[in-house]
Design a protein around this motif. Structure first.
Motif, PDB file in Angstrom:
ATOM      1  N   VAL A  59       0.761  -1.247  -0.157  1.00  0.00           N
ATOM      2  CA  VAL A  59       0.199   0.036  -0.064  1.00  0.00           C
ATOM      3  C   VAL A  59       0.797   1.372   0.169  1.00  0.00           C
ATOM      4  CG1 VAL A  59      -1.772   1.278   1.151  1.00  0.00           C
ATOM      5  CG2 VAL A  59      -1.661  -1.171   1.318  1.00  0.00           C
ATOM      6  N   ALA A  60       0.426   2.291  -0.547  1.00  0.00           N
ATOM      7  CA  ALA A  60       1.292   3.601  -0.489  1.00  0.00           C
ATOM      8  C   ALA A  60       0.479   4.510   0.496  1.00  0.00           C
ATOM      9  CB  ALA A  60       0.939   4.333  -1.995  1.00  0.00           C
ATOM     10  N   ASP A  61       1.061   5.219   1.354  1.00  0.00           N
ATOM     11  CA  ASP A  61       0.464   6.082   2.179  1.00  0.00           C
ATOM     12  C   ASP A  61       0.548   7.310   1.679  1.00  0.00           C
ATOM     13  OD1 ASP A  61      -0.686   6.987   4.574  1.00  0.00           O
ATOM     14  OD2 ASP A  61       1.008   6.571   6.090  1.00  0.00           O
ATOM     15  N   VAL A  62      -0.392   8.173   0.988  1.00  0.00           N
ATOM     16  CA  VAL A  62      -0.411   9.306   0.452  1.00  0.00           C
ATOM     17  C   VAL A  62      -0.105  10.726   1.258  1.00  0.00           C
ATOM     18  CG1 VAL A  62      -1.519  10.771  -1.294  1.00  0.00           C
ATOM     19  CG2 VAL A  62      -1.619   8.324  -1.700  1.00  0.00           C
TER      20      VAL A  62
ATOM     21  N   LEU B  42       1.141   8.033  -7.507  1.00  0.00           N
ATOM     22  CA  LEU B  42       0.072   6.696  -7.739  1.00  0.00           C
ATOM     23  C   LEU B  42      -0.413   6.858  -9.259  1.00  0.00           C
ATOM     24  CD1 LEU B  42      -1.924   5.772  -4.640  1.00  0.00           C
ATOM     25  CD2 LEU B  42       0.597   5.138  -5.209  1.00  0.00           C
ATOM     26  N   GLU B  43      -0.787   7.996  -9.892  1.00  0.00           N
ATOM     27  CA  GLU B  43      -1.116   8.165 -11.130  1.00  0.00           C
ATOM     28  C   GLU B  43      -0.090   8.154 -11.945  1.00  0.00           C
ATOM     29  OE1 GLU B  43      -4.268   9.532  -7.957  1.00  0.00           O
ATOM     30  OE2 GLU B  43      -1.896  10.041  -8.341  1.00  0.00           O
ATOM     31  N   GLU B  44       0.878   8.779 -11.647  1.00  0.00           N
ATOM     32  CA  GLU B  44       2.258   8.954 -12.421  1.00  0.00           C
ATOM     33  C   GLU B  44       2.607   7.694 -12.754  1.00  0.00           C
ATOM     34  OE1 GLU B  44       6.017  11.988 -12.090  1.00  0.00           O
ATOM     35  OE2 GLU B  44       5.967  10.195 -10.560  1.00  0.00           O
ATOM     36  N   PHE B  45       2.814   6.670 -11.456  1.00  0.00           N
ATOM     37  CA  PHE B  45       3.420   5.382 -11.587  1.00  0.00           C
ATOM     38  C   PHE B  45       2.457   4.528 -12.708  1.00  0.00           C
ATOM     39  CE2 PHE B  45       3.710   1.144 -10.205  1.00  0.00           C
ATOM     40  CZ  PHE B  45       5.365   0.966  -9.726  1.00  0.00           C
ATOM     41  N   ARG B  46       1.274   4.640 -12.352  1.00  0.00           N
ATOM     42  CA  ARG B  46       0.187   3.797 -13.376  1.00  0.00           C
ATOM     43  C   ARG B  46       0.543   4.117 -14.513  1.00  0.00           C
ATOM     44  NH1 ARG B  46      -2.660  -1.093 -13.980  1.00  0.00           N
ATOM     45  NH2 ARG B  46      -3.932  -0.589 -15.638  1.00  0.00           N
ATOM     46  N   ALA B  47       0.739   5.672 -15.101  1.00  0.00           N
ATOM     47  CA  ALA B  47       0.630   6.184 -16.409  1.00  0.00           C
ATOM     48  C   ALA B  47       2.165   5.392 -16.906  1.00  0.00           C
ATOM     49  CB  ALA B  47       0.628   7.526 -16.298  1.00  0.00           C
ATOM     50  N   THR B  48       2.944   5.537 -16.206  1.00  0.00           N
ATOM     51  CA  THR B  48       4.466   5.123 -16.678  1.00  0.00           C
ATOM     52  C   THR B  48       4.531   3.838 -16.848  1.00  0.00           C
ATOM     53  OG1 THR B  48       5.388   6.913 -15.514  1.00  0.00           O
ATOM     54  CG2 THR B  48       6.950   5.354 -16.237  1.00  0.00           C
ATOM     55  N   TYR B  49       4.181   2.855 -15.905  1.00  0.00           N
ATOM     56  CA  TYR B  49       4.375   1.357 -16.048  1.00  0.00           C
ATOM     57  C   TYR B  49       3.287   0.529 -16.389  1.00  0.00           C
ATOM     58  CZ  TYR B  49       8.612   2.713 -13.595  1.00  0.00           C
ATOM     59  OH  TYR B  49       9.680   3.474 -13.345  1.00  0.00           O
TER      60      TYR B  49
ATOM     61  N   SER C 152       9.448  10.882   2.105  1.00  0.00           N
ATOM     62  CA  SER C 152       8.332  10.584   1.058  1.00  0.00           C
ATOM     63  C   SER C 152       8.958  10.632  -0.342  1.00  0.00           C
ATOM     64  CB  SER C 152       7.197  11.762   1.202  1.00  0.00           C
ATOM     65  OG  SER C 152       6.182  11.594   0.161  1.00  0.00           O
ATOM     66  N   ILE C 153       8.420   9.599  -1.136  1.00  0.00           N
ATOM     67  CA  ILE C 153       8.873   9.384  -2.464  1.00  0.00           C
ATOM     68  C   ILE C 153       8.010  10.420  -3.250  1.00  0.00           C
ATOM     69  CG2 ILE C 153       8.543   7.826  -4.363  1.00  0.00           C
ATOM     70  CD1 ILE C 153       8.622   5.424  -2.328  1.00  0.00           C
ATOM     71  N   ARG C 154       8.726  11.312  -3.941  1.00  0.00           N
ATOM     72  CA  ARG C 154       8.206  12.631  -4.585  1.00  0.00           C
ATOM     73  C   ARG C 154       7.939  12.193  -5.888  1.00  0.00           C
ATOM     74  NH1 ARG C 154       9.386  17.050  -1.596  1.00  0.00           N
ATOM     75  NH2 ARG C 154       7.664  17.886  -2.816  1.00  0.00           N
ATOM     76  N   LEU C 155       7.412  13.104  -6.669  1.00  0.00           N
ATOM     77  CA  LEU C 155       6.825  12.873  -8.168  1.00  0.00           C
ATOM     78  C   LEU C 155       8.191  12.875  -8.886  1.00  0.00           C
ATOM     79  CD1 LEU C 155       3.854  15.538  -8.080  1.00  0.00           C
ATOM     80  CD2 LEU C 155       3.686  13.127  -8.893  1.00  0.00           C
ATOM     81  N   GLY C 156       8.283  11.818  -9.685  1.00  0.00           N
ATOM     82  CA  GLY C 156       9.426  11.685 -10.734  1.00  0.00           C
ATOM     83  C   GLY C 156      10.331  10.952  -9.985  1.00  0.00           C
ATOM     84  N   GLU C 157      10.301  10.568  -8.840  1.00  0.00           N
ATOM     85  CA  GLU C 157      11.333   9.510  -8.137  1.00  0.00           C
ATOM     86  C   GLU C 157      11.394   8.238  -8.644  1.00  0.00           C
ATOM     87  OE1 GLU C 157      13.281  11.885  -4.492  1.00  0.00           O
ATOM     88  OE2 GLU C 157      11.606  10.627  -3.750  1.00  0.00           O
ATOM     89  N   LEU C 158      10.351   7.801  -8.963  1.00  0.00           N
ATOM     90  CA  LEU C 158      10.035   6.211  -9.360  1.00  0.00           C
ATOM     91  C   LEU C 158      10.093   5.853 -10.731  1.00  0.00           C
ATOM     92  CD1 LEU C 158       7.549   4.612  -6.687  1.00  0.00           C
ATOM     93  CD2 LEU C 158      10.104   4.530  -6.989  1.00  0.00           C
ATOM     94  N   THR C 159       9.915   7.299 -11.804  1.00  0.00           N
ATOM     95  CA  THR C 159       9.789   7.055 -12.933  1.00  0.00           C
ATOM     96  C   THR C 159      11.051   7.755 -13.832  1.00  0.00           C
ATOM     97  OG1 THR C 159       8.302   9.171 -12.961  1.00  0.00           O
ATOM     98  CG2 THR C 159       7.317   6.888 -12.833  1.00  0.00           C
ATOM     99  N   GLY C 160      11.821   8.396 -13.143  1.00  0.00           N
ATOM    100  CA  GLY C 160      12.844   9.285 -13.684  1.00  0.00           C
ATOM    101  C   GLY C 160      14.182   8.257 -13.663  1.00  0.00           C
ATOM    102  N   THR C 161      15.077   9.007 -13.989  1.00  0.00           N
ATOM    103  CA  THR C 161      16.435   8.351 -14.416  1.00  0.00           C
ATOM    104  C   THR C 161      17.677   8.676 -13.168  1.00  0.00           C
ATOM    105  OG1 THR C 161      17.444  10.285 -15.523  1.00  0.00           O
ATOM    106  CG2 THR C 161      16.355   8.263 -16.824  1.00  0.00           C
TER     107      THR C 161
ATOM    108  N   ALA D   4      11.083   0.386 -10.940  1.00  0.00           N
ATOM    109  CA  ALA D   4      10.956   1.015  -9.600  1.00  0.00           C
ATOM    110  C   ALA D   4      11.314   0.281  -8.599  1.00  0.00           C
ATOM    111  CB  ALA D   4       9.444   1.144  -9.409  1.00  0.00           C
ATOM    112  N   GLY D   5      11.276  -1.213  -8.671  1.00  0.00           N
ATOM    113  CA  GLY D   5      11.733  -1.943  -7.738  1.00  0.00           C
ATOM    114  C   GLY D   5      13.218  -1.893  -7.442  1.00  0.00           C
ATOM    115  N   ARG D   6      13.901  -1.859  -8.601  1.00  0.00           N
ATOM    116  CA  ARG D   6      15.410  -1.680  -8.535  1.00  0.00           C
ATOM    117  C   ARG D   6      15.518  -0.224  -7.975  1.00  0.00           C
ATOM    118  NH1 ARG D   6      14.529  -4.950 -13.124  1.00  0.00           N
ATOM    119  NH2 ARG D   6      14.377  -3.138 -14.631  1.00  0.00           N
ATOM    120  N   LYS D   7      15.113   0.789  -8.286  1.00  0.00           N
ATOM    121  CA  LYS D   7      15.289   2.093  -7.709  1.00  0.00           C
ATOM    122  C   LYS D   7      15.204   1.952  -6.174  1.00  0.00           C
ATOM    123  CE  LYS D   7      14.855   5.817  -9.851  1.00  0.00           C
ATOM    124  NZ  LYS D   7      14.471   7.231 -10.385  1.00  0.00           N
TER     125      LYS D   7
END
Length: 304
Positions: A21-24, A248-255, A135-144, A215-218
């Motif tokens: 679960v994600a705690d938003v 969560l929305e960014e994560f879903r749109a990316t992966y 907190s995991i911020r926008l872009g941190e799970l989807t960026g490089t 994202a798991g590797r990050k």
């Protein structure tokens, strides 16, 4: 602070959970012309948060800010941090709730802190730790770029967190445990409490865990290099990480798959990461991350 070379790792024995679960969390940069609104203690933890009457001063917030009330099957923590127009003062609330546009704001308000301070205190009710730090911020799970900070973790206190007459359920940097700790913290490991720093030992690799997702590797690198602090009770068979609103929305749109749930490749990666976590038993104010040489370079100072 990264994990140090002198860190002493002991098993945490965290097992697979039914849910991931994600705690938003909610972060706002307040503008000088935002209208002042009253802040009240919530009227309830469940439904009825917007019925409170105990005043906690005022806060400038835009009229279109809405965070819904809790419901029968949804009682989110909603930690929040507001950066005031001075660019340094953080106002932190939990659980942030605002039921109507332009109306009053609800949430227990902690003592205001500076964003340039030690980053410890805030609106995590179970531990007293920061609403924004970890907190995991926008872009941190989807960026490089790598995640360059510790994370926040919620575990099921009834299964994992310890309480006894000589060990009140928390350690530095937490300054408290839940009010129900004596009755509901039933973990047997006295080193696993609110504020415990967990990390993946240096001999573990992504390959040895068999991680399947980017994202798991990050998250693996973040948890090995910085670790994660126990900040709240998940109140059920679930493992939580804290994320900024919108992740969560960014994560879903990316992966094209969800962050949480009870199955799937990312759920499987998260369970592998949690099972690999160990307690850094010598973490403390004079040996953050266990002390010694940091595993990675410090992140740069906060800029203006």
């Amino acid at each position: 602070m990264p994990i140090g070379s002198n860190a002493r790792y002991v098993p945490a024995n965290i097992q697979k959970a039914e849910w991931a679960v994600a705690d938003v969390e909610y972060f706002y940069k307040i503008q000088a012309n935002d209208p002042l609104r009253s802040v009240y203690v919530p009227g309830a933890w469940g439904s009825g948060r917007c019925t409170g009457t105990i005043s906690q001063g005022k806060l400038p917030v835009p009229d279109n800010l809405i965070v819904p009330d809790a419901g029968k099957y949804s009682t989110p923590n909603n930690p929040a941090a507001f950066l005031l127009p001075d660019g340094k003062t953080l106002v932190q609330l939990n659980p942030l709730t605002r039921c109507t546009a332009g109306g009053n704001v609800y949430g227990w308000r902690t003592e205001d802190v500076s964003i340039y301070g030690d980053g410890l205190r805030g609106g995590r009710g179970g531990s007293g730790l920061s609403s924004i730090g970890g907190s995991i911020r926008l872009g941190e799970l989807t960026g490089t770029k790598p995640i360059r900070h510790a994370l926040k973790i919620n575990l099921w206190a009834n299964k994992y967190l310890h309480y006894s007459s000589s060990n009140p359920g928390y350690r530095w940097p937490a300054d408290r445990a839940d009010g129900y700790a004596a009755e509901h913290y039933k973990g047997t490991n006295p080193k696993l409490v609110m504020g415990t720093l967990l990390a993946i030992p240096p001999n573990v690799t992504k390959a040895s865990l068999g991680l399947q997702t980017p994202a798991g590797r990050k998250l693996f690198h973040a948890l090995q290099n910085y670790g994660g602090y126990v900040v709240d009770d998940s109140a059920g068979d679930a493992h939580y990480l804290s994320v900024e609103n919108g992740v969560l929305e960014e994560f879903r749109a990316t992966y094209s798959y969800d962050f949480g749930g009870t199955s799937g490749i990312f759920y499987n990666d998260l369970m592998k990461l949690f099972r690999a976590l160990h307690i850094v038993e010598n973490n403390g104010p004079n040996s953050v991350g266990g002390g010694g040489t940091p595993r990675v370079r410090m992140a740069p100072p906060i800029g203006n």
